[in-house]
Design an enzyme around this catalytic site. Sequence first.
Site, PDB file in Angstrom:
ATOM      1  N   GLU A   1       4.408 -10.428  -7.053  1.00 16.33           N
ATOM      2  CA  GLU A   1       3.333 -10.468  -8.043  1.00 16.33           C
ATOM      3  C   GLU A   1       3.688  -9.782  -9.352  1.00 16.33           C
ATOM      4  OE1 GLU A   1       2.358  -6.824  -5.433  1.00 16.33           O
ATOM      5  OE2 GLU A   1       3.386  -8.753  -5.285  1.00 16.33           O
TER       6      GLU A   1
ATOM      7  N   LYS B   1      -5.893  -7.056 -19.060  1.00 18.43           N
ATOM      8  CA  LYS B   1      -6.057  -7.247 -20.498  1.00 18.43           C
ATOM      9  C   LYS B   1      -5.902  -8.704 -20.919  1.00 18.43           C
ATOM     10  CE  LYS B   1      -6.116  -4.125 -23.027  1.00 18.43           C
ATOM     11  NZ  LYS B   1      -7.206  -3.286 -23.595  1.00 18.43           N
TER      12      LYS B   1
ATOM     13  N   CYS C   1       5.172  -6.282   1.363  1.00 20.97           N
ATOM     14  CA  CYS C   1       5.579  -4.880   1.531  1.00 20.97           C
ATOM     15  C   CYS C   1       4.906  -4.271   2.769  1.00 20.97           C
ATOM     16  CB  CYS C   1       5.278  -4.091   0.255  1.00 20.97           C
ATOM     17  SG  CYS C   1       6.196  -2.525   0.140  1.00 20.97           S
ATOM     18  N   TYR C   2       3.959  -3.358   2.598  1.00 19.52           N
ATOM     19  CA  TYR C   2       3.292  -2.740   3.751  1.00 19.52           C
ATOM     20  C   TYR C   2       2.627  -3.801   4.629  1.00 19.52           C
ATOM     21  CZ  TYR C   2       0.075   0.259   6.401  1.00 19.52           C
ATOM     22  OH  TYR C   2      -0.621   0.883   7.399  1.00 19.52           O
TER      23      TYR C   2
ATOM     24  N   GLY D   1       0.819  -1.201   0.000  1.00 15.68           N
ATOM     25  CA  GLY D   1       0.000   0.000   0.000  1.00 15.68           C
ATOM     26  C   GLY D   1       0.854   1.252   0.000  1.00 15.68           C
TER      27      GLY D   1
ATOM     28  N   SER E   1     -15.671   1.116 -28.502  1.00 15.10           N
ATOM     29  CA  SER E   1     -14.483   1.752 -29.065  1.00 15.10           C
ATOM     30  C   SER E   1     -13.886   0.946 -30.208  1.00 15.10           C
ATOM     31  CB  SER E   1     -13.419   1.922 -27.979  1.00 15.10           C
ATOM     32  OG  SER E   1     -12.896   0.659 -27.600  1.00 15.10           O
ATOM     33  N   GLY E   2     -14.286  -0.333 -30.313  1.00 16.61           N
ATOM     34  CA  GLY E   2     -13.671  -1.209 -31.301  1.00 16.61           C
ATOM     35  C   GLY E   2     -12.489  -1.972 -30.746  1.00 16.61           C
ATOM     36  N   GLY E   3     -12.094  -1.663 -29.507  1.00 13.97           N
ATOM     37  CA  GLY E   3     -10.977  -2.356 -28.892  1.00 13.97           C
ATOM     38  C   GLY E   3     -11.397  -3.644 -28.214  1.00 13.97           C
ATOM     39  N   VAL E   4     -10.442  -4.290 -27.590  1.00 15.19           N
ATOM     40  CA  VAL E   4     -10.670  -5.575 -26.935  1.00 15.19           C
ATOM     41  C   VAL E   4     -11.699  -5.441 -25.813  1.00 15.19           C
ATOM     42  CG1 VAL E   4      -9.581  -7.428 -25.617  1.00 15.19           C
ATOM     43  CG2 VAL E   4      -8.316  -6.301 -27.463  1.00 15.19           C
ATOM     44  N   ASP E   5     -11.520  -4.439 -24.968  1.00 13.32           N
ATOM     45  CA  ASP E   5     -12.317  -4.323 -23.745  1.00 13.32           C
ATOM     46  C   ASP E   5     -13.792  -4.082 -24.046  1.00 13.32           C
ATOM     47  OD1 ASP E   5      -9.723  -4.390 -22.768  1.00 13.32           O
ATOM     48  OD2 ASP E   5      -9.622  -2.209 -22.631  1.00 13.32           O
ATOM     49  N   SER E   6     -14.071  -3.123 -24.925  1.00 16.68           N
ATOM     50  CA  SER E   6     -15.473  -2.828 -25.221  1.00 16.68           C
ATOM     51  C   SER E   6     -16.121  -3.959 -26.002  1.00 16.68           C
ATOM     52  CB  SER E   6     -15.600  -1.507 -25.978  1.00 16.68           C
ATOM     53  OG  SER E   6     -15.069  -1.589 -27.271  1.00 16.68           O
ATOM     54  N   SER E   7     -15.357  -4.645 -26.853  1.00 16.55           N
ATOM     55  CA  SER E   7     -15.912  -5.766 -27.615  1.00 16.55           C
ATOM     56  C   SER E   7     -16.354  -6.897 -26.694  1.00 16.55           C
ATOM     57  CB  SER E   7     -14.883  -6.278 -28.637  1.00 16.55           C
ATOM     58  OG  SER E   7     -14.531  -5.273 -29.566  1.00 16.55           O
TER      59      SER E   7
END
Length: 512
Positions: free
Chosen positions: A171, A368, A82-83, A55, A223-229
């Site tokens: 990670e 992604k 870490c924290y 954090g 948008s035509g990208g991966v995420d919106s598709s």
Amino acid sequence: MPEGGIVILDYGSQYTQLIARRVRSHEVFSEILPCSAEREEVLRFRPKGIILSGGPSSVFDPDAPDFPRQLWSFGVPVLGICYGMQLAARELGANVVRSGSGEYGFTVIKTHGESSLFDGTPRKQQVWMSHRDRITNKTEDMEVLASSEGCEIAAFCEPKKNFYGVQFHPEVHHSVHGEKILRNFLFDICRCERGWQIGSVISQKVAEIKDRVGNGRVICAVSGGVDSSVTVALTDRAIGDRLFCVFVDNGLLREGEVEGVEALFKSHFSAPLHIVRAGERFLDQLKGVADPEEKRRRIGHLFIEIFEEVSREKGPFDFLAQGTLYPDRIESSATVGPSATIKTHHNVGGLPDQLRFELVEPLGLFFKDEVREIGLALGLPRDQLMRHPFPGPGLAVRVVGEVDEDKLSLLRRVDKVFIDGLKSWGLYDEIWQAGAILLPVRTVGVMGDARTYNYAVVLRAVTSTDGMTADWAMLDNEFLKEISNRIINSVQGINRVVYDISSKPPSTIEWE
């Protein structure tokens, strides 16, 4: 509800969801809960182990998140990162001090003795550090497992509490053996069993969308990208003809984007697609604006304004679906724990306070690479899913400084030469993200024995697994030479090409 996996208590690290992603990559269920989660909330998942994330806080901050007092009562192994390690060490009676310089970035640790956490990893190994505070002494029951030049206790365990702590971030991709360390914790220490599959994500997300939307209608930003598709595919499966898709041609897109979106919908989706031509409106909003955060805010607000206009014309709609991913959310604002803002993404921090829609973001806790897996399972075309990420604000954040149509036109042509070159050389699929940046400076050059005074462009290509961290891609010198020549010879107005060799962190992938 899945059981027998890992519960992650989030202290606001930029990498918390990345921990969950790493756990899921081993087919083990993971759930992120706030660091303040009640005991009953944790026990609902019957976890085999618990991870305390890192954090942005120092244990010395007056408002720093507290150690979860009920932690030892769960009776399962715990890993502090870490924290999370520092909090637990102080709770166990060790001494935590402020360090003047700290450790950031690549660091070499040396492991001591034998430990199941480091089993199968070398004595000396490269890890990724990002800390200022450090532990300076151990208690009688603590065993030091690793140290570095600047941190005498870089990892430790407390067998009586079944606690393991690491000062570094296993990670992230830059910790060379971090994957093995996490695997050791999951299977050798926690005794987790494999069983989590991407198919369960699809059914879970479809059910969540159905439950959230009810009988309402959804307008989906495309948008035509991966995420919106993938968002379209999930939402379409959940609610069918109550989905209405809108693609905003904002004038900030790459060459051929509009035609590509139209072709995708004709071949793979049954949902209607409404295209709004709004290039002039966006350029008007950006006129005179050089600050990148202001660009993002204005673009985000205008997107919502347009969706509201379409809603009045084609609606009413109750919900707005977006392809927001976890890196967008964690860089823009806290998701579960108390994280810090890095930069505003147009579809997160750019949204107005009084939003007329309720948001549907089925991919908001994924990366992604996971979204691509979901898309493949949904039957979307591989070429579409393997596209490089492209920023929501488009080329507006790749034109450094004020944006106008002439600069956008220059950048589109440069970008096409670069991307086409990566594909023709067989390099495109090896790169996580690539693009060109137009600088707000002109440089002196010479062409045909005449003096030129034209723009300089930067080529940016990075390798990554999730976008949270990234290395600059070591592209072949002959490739860079060829692309530079092509750009200067074919794009009038450019006389200098440079290549960005910055990693993330400390730099971000996009320049703005």
